[in-house]
Design a protein around this motif. Sequence first.
Motif, PDB file in Angstrom:
ATOM      1  N   GLU A   1     -32.034 -21.059  33.277  1.00 39.12           N
ATOM      2  CA  GLU A   1     -30.553 -20.711  33.119  1.00 39.12           C
ATOM      3  C   GLU A   1     -30.427 -19.263  33.053  1.00 39.12           C
ATOM      4  OE1 GLU A   1     -26.566 -21.922  31.007  1.00 39.12           O
ATOM      5  OE2 GLU A   1     -28.382 -23.078  30.368  1.00 39.12           O
ATOM      6  N   LEU A   2     -29.444 -18.585  33.736  1.00 36.22           N
ATOM      7  CA  LEU A   2     -29.366 -17.355  33.359  1.00 36.22           C
ATOM      8  C   LEU A   2     -27.865 -16.977  33.408  1.00 36.22           C
ATOM      9  CD1 LEU A   2     -30.334 -14.287  33.205  1.00 36.22           C
ATOM     10  CD2 LEU A   2     -29.981 -14.279  35.694  1.00 36.22           C
ATOM     11  N   VAL A   3     -27.283 -16.488  32.174  1.00 35.32           N
ATOM     12  CA  VAL A   3     -25.885 -16.205  32.185  1.00 35.32           C
ATOM     13  C   VAL A   3     -25.574 -14.608  31.999  1.00 35.32           C
ATOM     14  CG1 VAL A   3     -25.866 -16.709  29.541  1.00 35.32           C
ATOM     15  CG2 VAL A   3     -23.938 -16.773  30.968  1.00 35.32           C
ATOM     16  N   LEU A   4     -24.751 -14.311  32.710  1.00 36.56           N
ATOM     17  CA  LEU A   4     -24.116 -12.994  32.629  1.00 36.56           C
ATOM     18  C   LEU A   4     -23.168 -12.696  32.061  1.00 36.56           C
ATOM     19  CD1 LEU A   4     -24.825 -12.136  36.337  1.00 36.56           C
ATOM     20  CD2 LEU A   4     -26.395 -11.997  34.759  1.00 36.56           C
ATOM     21  N   ILE A   5     -22.896 -11.847  30.984  1.00 33.71           N
ATOM     22  CA  ILE A   5     -21.900 -11.875  30.204  1.00 33.71           C
ATOM     23  C   ILE A   5     -21.122 -10.361  30.200  1.00 33.71           C
ATOM     24  CG2 ILE A   5     -20.973 -11.940  27.708  1.00 33.71           C
ATOM     25  CD1 ILE A   5     -23.500 -13.586  27.238  1.00 33.71           C
ATOM     26  N   ASP A   6     -19.734 -10.337  30.469  1.00 36.38           N
ATOM     27  CA  ASP A   6     -19.384  -8.960  30.639  1.00 36.38           C
ATOM     28  C   ASP A   6     -17.867  -9.167  30.544  1.00 36.38           C
ATOM     29  OD1 ASP A   6     -18.417  -6.413  31.778  1.00 36.38           O
ATOM     30  OD2 ASP A   6     -20.449  -6.081  32.011  1.00 36.38           O
ATOM     31  N   PRO A   7     -16.961  -8.320  29.761  1.00 37.56           N
ATOM     32  CA  PRO A   7     -15.619  -8.435  29.851  1.00 37.56           C
ATOM     33  C   PRO A   7     -14.968  -7.966  31.047  1.00 37.56           C
ATOM     34  CG  PRO A   7     -16.150  -6.255  28.873  1.00 37.56           C
ATOM     35  CD  PRO A   7     -17.545  -7.299  28.982  1.00 37.56           C
ATOM     36  N   ALA A   8     -15.628  -7.259  31.983  1.00 36.00           N
ATOM     37  CA  ALA A   8     -15.154  -6.802  33.215  1.00 36.00           C
ATOM     38  C   ALA A   8     -15.153  -8.146  34.219  1.00 36.00           C
ATOM     39  CB  ALA A   8     -15.743  -5.745  33.820  1.00 36.00           C
ATOM     40  N   ALA A   9     -14.112  -9.043  34.390  1.00 35.73           N
ATOM     41  CA  ALA A   9     -14.159 -10.471  35.033  1.00 35.73           C
ATOM     42  C   ALA A   9     -14.635 -10.044  36.665  1.00 35.73           C
ATOM     43  CB  ALA A   9     -13.140 -10.872  34.701  1.00 35.73           C
ATOM     44  N   ASP A  10     -13.747  -8.818  37.096  1.00 38.87           N
ATOM     45  CA  ASP A  10     -13.468  -8.715  38.601  1.00 38.87           C
ATOM     46  C   ASP A  10     -15.356  -8.313  38.906  1.00 38.87           C
ATOM     47  OD1 ASP A  10     -13.342  -6.208  37.201  1.00 38.87           O
ATOM     48  OD2 ASP A  10     -12.273  -5.350  38.532  1.00 38.87           O
ATOM     49  N   ARG A  11     -16.106  -7.429  38.097  1.00 37.39           N
ATOM     50  CA  ARG A  11     -17.154  -6.971  38.559  1.00 37.39           C
ATOM     51  C   ARG A  11     -17.954  -8.141  38.345  1.00 37.39           C
ATOM     52  NH1 ARG A  11     -18.406  -0.810  37.281  1.00 37.39           N
ATOM     53  NH2 ARG A  11     -20.528  -1.672  36.982  1.00 37.39           N
ATOM     54  N   LEU A  12     -17.732  -8.933  37.457  1.00 41.11           N
ATOM     55  CA  LEU A  12     -18.747 -10.045  37.079  1.00 41.11           C
ATOM     56  C   LEU A  12     -18.813 -10.845  38.253  1.00 41.11           C
ATOM     57  CD1 LEU A  12     -20.631 -10.905  34.544  1.00 41.11           C
ATOM     58  CD2 LEU A  12     -18.722 -12.099  33.592  1.00 41.11           C
ATOM     59  N   GLU A  13     -17.609 -11.409  38.652  1.00 43.81           N
ATOM     60  CA  GLU A  13     -17.696 -12.290  39.816  1.00 43.81           C
ATOM     61  C   GLU A  13     -18.331 -11.859  41.001  1.00 43.81           C
ATOM     62  OE1 GLU A  13     -16.244 -15.718  41.603  1.00 43.81           O
ATOM     63  OE2 GLU A  13     -15.781 -15.348  39.637  1.00 43.81           O
TER      64      GLU A  13
ATOM     65  N   VAL B   1     -26.102  -9.299  28.417  1.00 41.73           N
ATOM     66  CA  VAL B   1     -24.660  -8.822  27.836  1.00 41.73           C
ATOM     67  C   VAL B   1     -24.644  -7.315  28.495  1.00 41.73           C
ATOM     68  CG1 VAL B   1     -23.620  -8.173  25.811  1.00 41.73           C
ATOM     69  CG2 VAL B   1     -25.268 -10.096  25.652  1.00 41.73           C
ATOM     70  N   GLY B   2     -23.644  -7.441  29.091  1.00 39.73           N
ATOM     71  CA  GLY B   2     -23.468  -5.993  30.183  1.00 39.73           C
ATOM     72  C   GLY B   2     -23.989  -6.479  31.621  1.00 39.73           C
ATOM     73  N   GLY B   3     -23.597  -7.836  31.924  1.00 40.80           N
ATOM     74  CA  GLY B   3     -24.091  -8.479  33.168  1.00 40.80           C
ATOM     75  C   GLY B   3     -23.454  -7.893  34.173  1.00 40.80           C
TER      76      GLY B   3
ATOM     77  N   THR C   1     -24.835 -18.685  35.887  1.00 43.01           N
ATOM     78  CA  THR C   1     -23.472 -18.661  35.429  1.00 43.01           C
ATOM     79  C   THR C   1     -22.935 -17.321  34.881  1.00 43.01           C
ATOM     80  OG1 THR C   1     -23.812 -19.385  33.275  1.00 43.01           O
ATOM     81  CG2 THR C   1     -23.604 -21.197  35.026  1.00 43.01           C
ATOM     82  N   TRP C   2     -21.714 -17.058  34.899  1.00 42.99           N
ATOM     83  CA  TRP C   2     -21.094 -15.828  34.236  1.00 42.99           C
ATOM     84  C   TRP C   2     -19.906 -16.312  33.503  1.00 42.99           C
ATOM     85  CZ3 TRP C   2     -21.887 -16.547  39.420  1.00 42.99           C
ATOM     86  CH2 TRP C   2     -20.927 -16.765  40.406  1.00 42.99           C
ATOM     87  N   THR C   3     -19.644 -15.237  32.545  1.00 43.78           N
ATOM     88  CA  THR C   3     -18.537 -15.537  31.549  1.00 43.78           C
ATOM     89  C   THR C   3     -18.038 -14.077  30.908  1.00 43.78           C
ATOM     90  OG1 THR C   3     -17.620 -16.940  29.548  1.00 43.78           O
ATOM     91  CG2 THR C   3     -20.004 -16.101  29.433  1.00 43.78           C
ATOM     92  N   ASP C   4     -16.753 -14.284  30.363  1.00 41.17           N
ATOM     93  CA  ASP C   4     -16.433 -13.102  29.648  1.00 41.17           C
ATOM     94  C   ASP C   4     -16.055 -13.367  28.120  1.00 41.17           C
ATOM     95  OD1 ASP C   4     -14.254 -14.422  29.742  1.00 41.17           O
ATOM     96  OD2 ASP C   4     -12.757 -13.113  30.545  1.00 41.17           O
ATOM     97  N   ASP C   5     -16.870 -14.783  27.725  1.00 39.43           N
ATOM     98  CA  ASP C   5     -16.655 -15.286  26.541  1.00 39.43           C
ATOM     99  C   ASP C   5     -18.051 -14.921  26.018  1.00 39.43           C
ATOM    100  OD1 ASP C   5     -17.138 -17.043  24.271  1.00 39.43           O
ATOM    101  OD2 ASP C   5     -15.271 -18.479  25.010  1.00 39.43           O
ATOM    102  N   LEU C   6     -18.195 -14.175  25.196  1.00 33.65           N
ATOM    103  CA  LEU C   6     -19.688 -13.560  24.429  1.00 33.65           C
ATOM    104  C   LEU C   6     -20.123 -14.788  23.672  1.00 33.65           C
ATOM    105  CD1 LEU C   6     -21.938 -11.480  23.873  1.00 33.65           C
ATOM    106  CD2 LEU C   6     -20.491 -10.822  21.939  1.00 33.65           C
ATOM    107  N   ASP C   7     -19.661 -15.412  23.030  1.00 30.60           N
ATOM    108  CA  ASP C   7     -20.122 -16.582  22.149  1.00 30.60           C
ATOM    109  C   ASP C   7     -20.471 -17.487  23.156  1.00 30.60           C
ATOM    110  OD1 ASP C   7     -19.510 -15.326  19.870  1.00 30.60           O
ATOM    111  OD2 ASP C   7     -17.770 -16.198  19.249  1.00 30.60           O
ATOM    112  N   ALA C   8     -19.775 -18.107  23.897  1.00 32.36           N
ATOM    113  CA  ALA C   8     -20.038 -19.276  24.814  1.00 32.36           C
ATOM    114  C   ALA C   8     -21.463 -18.791  25.546  1.00 32.36           C
ATOM    115  CB  ALA C   8     -18.928 -19.427  25.691  1.00 32.36           C
ATOM    116  N   GLY C   9     -21.439 -17.587  26.311  1.00 27.28           N
ATOM    117  CA  GLY C   9     -22.682 -17.214  26.844  1.00 27.28           C
ATOM    118  C   GLY C   9     -23.794 -17.070  25.978  1.00 27.28           C
ATOM    119  N   LEU C  10     -23.753 -16.829  24.749  1.00 26.33           N
ATOM    120  CA  LEU C  10     -25.016 -16.614  23.789  1.00 26.33           C
ATOM    121  C   LEU C  10     -25.430 -18.238  23.815  1.00 26.33           C
ATOM    122  CD1 LEU C  10     -23.975 -13.845  21.760  1.00 26.33           C
ATOM    123  CD2 LEU C  10     -25.645 -13.655  23.448  1.00 26.33           C
TER     124      LEU C  10
END
Length: 462
Positions: free
Chosen positions: A31-43, A6-8, A63-72
């Motif tokens: 599996e490693l998921v990066l979670i962050d609301p900043a979609a541009d940086r996350l990509e 979280v803060g990926g 993978t990466w997502t801005d959806d916290l619940d889905a990422g968790l």
Amino acid sequence: MKLAVVGGGSTYTPELIDGFARLRDVLPVTELVLIDPAADRLELIGALARRIFARQDHPGRITWTDDLDAGLDGADAVLLQLRVGGQAARNQDETWPLECGCVGQETTGAGGLAKALRTVPIVLDIAERVRRRCPDAWIVDFTNPVGIVTRALLSHGHKAVGLCNVAIGFQRKFARLLGVAPERIELEHVGLNHLTWERAVRIDGEDVLPRLLAEHGDAVAADIRMPRPLLDQLGVVPSYYLRYFYQHDAVVEELRTKPSRAAEVAAIERQLLDLYADPELDEKPELLGRRGGAFYSEAAVALTSSLLGDGNADGRNGNSGNRGGGNGGGGNGGGTTGSAGGRARAAGDVQPVRAAGGVQIVNTLNNGTLPFLPDDAVIEVPAAVSARGASPLPLRPLAPLFAGLVANVTAYEHLALDAALKGGRDRVFAALLAHPLIGQIDYANRLTDQLIAHNREHLTWA
């Protein structure tokens, strides 16, 4: 094994990815998921993460997502590396306290309290989602101020351990000065997060701290930016954060004459993001070392491995300890990195150290370890880490010179957490008045008003 960060979208993340890639035998991430609301940086960072895994022939899926619940969902461990308000808020934390003649810093003093007030409610919300989406997962907190944030998590019943890179940084520097492999160095590291002292430096059980100071005292003093005679007088190595306490007025004058650390980091981050955008980049760039967080990945790998029950993890590889010697991509389908065309690990890469045990330096509940503190205080000490959590090792009594400051800052942290949980000007004032870097009515009043004014958008009660 699924890990969620979280803060990926942080510019720190490639450091973490590099550690996961190199040390996959210690922590076999599938599996490693990066979670962050900043979609541009996350990509941007997610794509680089895949390239780093591919370079190291790591078969894990990123993978990466801005959806916290889905990422968790389904995560075995969740790593928190947040900065609520970003570098802009940090810049404020480091500047407005100077107007009152107090240190401006993001983890201690008035700036540290501001960061705690912004951060604790967000972290607790994330932790509640972890409890719902992956109830068996461990939370590893690297979010500052680590001591207060970890105390918030533990006080609410979450499975959490706090992590800082100060100890592993000392371990690696001391090993280099002494000409030994880092895994041979064990530290008697004691105190609170960002308020610690190295009371012993052991090689194969022998305390070599006196030799370290005699032969390399000038280099150590320069590294922590404190006078060499102080080290000789104390007979310990203080964390460089002790500068804010031992040389407060001199540090204030220094900070007034140069750009804030936040401004420096923001400039580095802009350069890093430009580098990360290069589709040919498939390793962490050298510039990342100037960003901070050195060796964070190796400490995180060792800690997470021990928490998830891997008996082969050696805590000393990530965070050395005293063994008792006296005490978006989610939307695009993700995909497997690591292909036949990936390059092999470079010959000079650090390889994991295999040994029994999981002694690491972490932030966890005191529970009588330092008898002058309450049991629910969070301390930073060597601990035995396993799937059951972190259990501090017995410690020698802490001398009054150090114990007094630890007790004072612990009292402040108690009041800071109370302010973060309940809000209110009176609670903020009480925490500031209790802080040893402030401690005067006029300063506490002025800083309280400044803190609230600069952080109103983050404080629901203001």
